[in-house]
Design a protein around this motif. Structure first.
Motif, short mmCIF file in Angstrom:
data_model
loop_
_atom_site.label_atom_id
_atom_site.label_comp_id
_atom_site.label_asym_id
_atom_site.label_seq_id
_atom_site.Cartn_x
_atom_site.Cartn_y
_atom_site.Cartn_z
N THR A 169 0.76 -1.05 0.10
CA THR A 169 0.11 -0.03 0.05
C THR A 169 0.78 1.31 -0.05
O THR A 169 0.52 2.43 -0.34
CB THR A 169 -0.87 0.23 1.22
N THR A 200 -11.99 2.32 -0.43
CA THR A 200 -13.09 1.16 -0.28
C THR A 200 -12.95 0.55 0.92
O THR A 200 -12.15 0.93 1.90
CB THR A 200 -12.76 0.22 -1.45
N TRP A 201 -13.94 -0.20 1.29
CA TRP A 201 -14.11 -1.05 2.46
C TRP A 201 -12.73 -1.81 2.75
O TRP A 201 -12.12 -1.87 3.78
CB TRP A 201 -15.14 -1.90 2.56
N ARG A 202 -12.23 -2.11 1.65
CA ARG A 202 -10.90 -2.92 1.65
C ARG A 202 -9.67 -2.55 2.11
O ARG A 202 -8.78 -2.97 2.77
CB ARG A 202 -10.50 -3.85 0.38
N GLU A 203 -9.76 -1.03 1.59
CA GLU A 203 -8.50 -0.17 1.77
C GLU A 203 -8.48 0.42 3.17
O GLU A 203 -7.55 0.32 3.91
CB GLU A 203 -8.33 0.99 0.87
N ASP A 255 -9.91 -1.61 5.63
CA ASP A 255 -9.64 -2.65 6.38
C ASP A 255 -8.10 -2.64 6.38
O ASP A 255 -7.56 -3.28 7.61
CB ASP A 255 -10.36 -3.91 5.76
N LEU A 256 -7.29 -2.68 5.32
CA LEU A 256 -6.18 -2.76 5.24
C LEU A 256 -5.43 -1.76 6.29
O LEU A 256 -4.45 -2.12 6.89
CB LEU A 256 -5.64 -2.48 3.76
#
Length: 129
Positions: free
Chosen positions: A44, A71-74, A76-77
């Motif tokens: 990232t 996003t949700w994924r980003e 969460d990361l």
């Protein structure tokens, strides 16, 4: 049984959170990602595919407040990156300040994820009855 043709059966909408950070918070996340044990988290912050932290800083060079759409994924990361941040050796701040920043960012990301889930559920509810 015969083959059927593909049919569009609806739409699904992906929700992104629009967030604004002081530059030093994105730098803290990037530096934490660079020292993280996981290659996806490191990615990232390194130029290339999925480098949303790197991109947030490079694309807004010189800006003190940085606005992003993640996003949700980003998000969460980012939470995963922050799990290890207190253990990383960084020259950003003293330990108490670093822990306070980690806690503040974790709370903000969790709140954003909850709100994104609610928004996504509302947008993606099947109204066909």
């Amino acid at each position: 049984m015969g083959a059927t043709e593909m049919q569009r059966v609806g739409f699904e909408y992906i929700v992104k959170a629009v967030l604004e950070f002081p530059r030093e918070e994105i730098e803290f996340l990037r530096d934490s990602a660079l020292t993280h044990y996981d290659a996806v988290c490191q990615g990232t912050a390194i130029p290339g595919h999925g480098a949303f932290l790197h991109g947030a800083l490079v694309c807004r060079d010189g800006e003190l407040l940085i606005k992003v759409s993640w996003t949700w994924r980003e998000l969460d990361l980012c939470l995963k990156i922050l799990e290890m941040a207190p253990f990383a050796s960084m020259a950003h701040a003293d330990e108490a300040e670093k822990l306070s920043l980690v806690w503040t960012l974790q709370q903000a990301f969790r709140q954003a994820l909850q709100e994104m889930t609610i928004e996504s559920n509302q947008l993606n509810t099947d109204h066909s009855g």
